[in-house]
Scaffold this active site. Structure first.
Site, PDB file in Angstrom:
ATOM      1  N   ASN A 193       1.006   8.795  -0.210  1.00  0.00           N
ATOM      2  CA  ASN A 193       1.857   9.938  -0.518  1.00  0.00           C
ATOM      3  C   ASN A 193       3.003  10.077   0.467  1.00  0.00           C
ATOM      4  O   ASN A 193       4.069  10.597   0.122  1.00  0.00           O
ATOM      5  CB  ASN A 193       1.026  11.221  -0.524  1.00  0.00           C
ATOM      6  CG  ASN A 193       0.062  11.270  -1.690  1.00  0.00           C
ATOM      7  OD1 ASN A 193       0.475  11.334  -2.837  1.00  0.00           O
ATOM      8  ND2 ASN A 193      -1.227  11.214  -1.405  1.00  0.00           N
ATOM      9  N   THR A 194       2.813   9.621   1.698  1.00  0.00           N
ATOM     10  CA  THR A 194       3.827   9.788   2.736  1.00  0.00           C
ATOM     11  C   THR A 194       4.565   8.489   3.042  1.00  0.00           C
ATOM     12  O   THR A 194       5.798   8.459   3.086  1.00  0.00           O
ATOM     13  CB  THR A 194       3.184  10.324   4.032  1.00  0.00           C
ATOM     14  OG1 THR A 194       2.485  11.539   3.740  1.00  0.00           O
ATOM     15  CG2 THR A 194       4.238  10.605   5.088  1.00  0.00           C
ATOM     16  N   ASP A 253      -6.551   3.768  -3.230  1.00  0.00           N
ATOM     17  CA  ASP A 253      -6.729   3.604  -1.782  1.00  0.00           C
ATOM     18  C   ASP A 253      -8.192   3.679  -1.390  1.00  0.00           C
ATOM     19  O   ASP A 253      -8.651   2.968  -0.491  1.00  0.00           O
ATOM     20  CB  ASP A 253      -5.918   4.646  -1.020  1.00  0.00           C
ATOM     21  CG  ASP A 253      -6.235   6.079  -1.444  1.00  0.00           C
ATOM     22  OD1 ASP A 253      -6.607   6.293  -2.622  1.00  0.00           O
ATOM     23  OD2 ASP A 253      -6.099   6.992  -0.605  1.00  0.00           O
ATOM     24  N   ASP A 274       0.862  -1.190   0.000  1.00  0.00           N
ATOM     25  CA  ASP A 274       0.000   0.000   0.000  1.00  0.00           C
ATOM     26  C   ASP A 274       0.893   1.232   0.000  1.00  0.00           C
ATOM     27  O   ASP A 274       1.523   1.555   1.003  1.00  0.00           O
ATOM     28  CB  ASP A 274      -0.906  -0.014   1.234  1.00  0.00           C
ATOM     29  CG  ASP A 274      -1.623   1.320   1.441  1.00  0.00           C
ATOM     30  OD1 ASP A 274      -1.937   1.974   0.426  1.00  0.00           O
ATOM     31  OD2 ASP A 274      -1.857   1.699   2.610  1.00  0.00           O
ATOM     32  N   GLY A 279      -9.163   7.162  -6.663  1.00  0.00           N
ATOM     33  CA  GLY A 279      -7.910   6.754  -6.039  1.00  0.00           C
ATOM     34  C   GLY A 279      -7.944   5.299  -5.626  1.00  0.00           C
ATOM     35  O   GLY A 279      -8.928   4.843  -5.032  1.00  0.00           O
TER      36      GLY A 279
END
Length: 260
Positions: free
Chosen positions: A9-10, A110, A6, A108
């Site tokens: 962005n971070t 996610d 997974d 997205g």
């Protein structure tokens, strides 16, 4: 053995699943320049450290909100695990229930994964609130389809913007303040962020419920969900592994389709 990846962005999370339970979860910073070889050295070292070096990865599935990292993750799976990964959002990766959104809309990965996971665990008519780089609200219909949602700035993103845009304001940690009225700069900022996001989540969920016009359960996920639930009864359930669980749900669905 399944490797579920997974990429946000971070952070990027690697999870090893044996078909019944999660054996290990490893987390690293998302960096698009990281090569497949670097991923493998990092992952194999952690597996060995946790007594998992004898495990054989046979399948991989990837969810990534950062398109630039997908290529090297694909190479990782092909070169070191001799498998072609499923990539959520690609045509070859089937979903248990396709999203119902405007034609041409790119949802997205996610959010699709969270919808599949939440429906698998809690049924339909849900709001999934995910505290990530962005704070997202995903609406899951009664049949499990993702039908839309809301995207708001993430908590830490808002704090960073406040710190950089206002020279006199320091960087502060996210925490529940002792009182709403702050008596110093740090307390004032913490109160604004904490109670502001409690109000944001409560207000948006109330509006979604009113528009949806059905009883809906609210599922909280992401690292900050437990913290913000201290300020109000925001969630019916908090799930700390929702996205990883969703990847296993989608993987199982695709394997079942292959066999029919």
């Amino acid at each position: 053995m399944l490797l579920a990846i997974d990429t946000g962005n971070t952070n990027t999370v690697f999870s090893i699943w044996d078909g019944a339970k999660t054996l290990a979860v490893f987390r690293t910073t998302t960096e698009h320049q990281r090569t497949a070889d670097q991923y493998f050295v990092w992952l194999s070292t952690l597996m060995a450290h946790n007594g998992l070096s004898d495990l054989v990865i046979t399948d991989c599935i990837i969810s990534s909100t950062v398109p630039r990292v997908v290529f090297n993750l694909r190479v990782l799976c092909d070169r070191y695990f001799s498998c072609r990964p499923l990539v959520v959002g690609k045509p070859e990766c089937l979903l248990p229930m396709p999203p119902r959104v405007d034609e041409g809309t790119q949802v997205g990965p996610d959010r699709l994964v969270n919808a599949a996971a939440a429906f698998d665990r809690h049924g339909g008519d849900l709001i999934v609130v995910d505290y990530g780089t962005a704070t997202t609200f995903d609406v899951v219909a009664g049949d499990g389809a993702y039908v839309g949602g809301v995207i708001a700035p993430g908590v830490n993103l808002s704090l960073e913007a406040l710190h950089h845009a206002a020279a006199a304001l320091p960087h502060v940690d996210v925490t529940k303040p002792q009182s709403v009225i702050g008596t110093n700069t740090v307390a004032c900022m913490q109160s604004g962020v904490f109670w502001g996001y409690v109000g944001l989540v409560r207000g948006i969920c109330d509006r979604i419920r009113a528009e949806y016009d059905k009883e809906m359960r609210i599922i909280g996920t992401g690292g900050l969900a437990p913290l913000f639930s201290q300020g109000d009864v925001l969630f019916d359930v908090i799930e700390d592994d929702l996205t990883i669980h969703g990847l296993t749900v989608i993987y199982k669905y695709n394997k079942e389709k292959e066999q029919t």
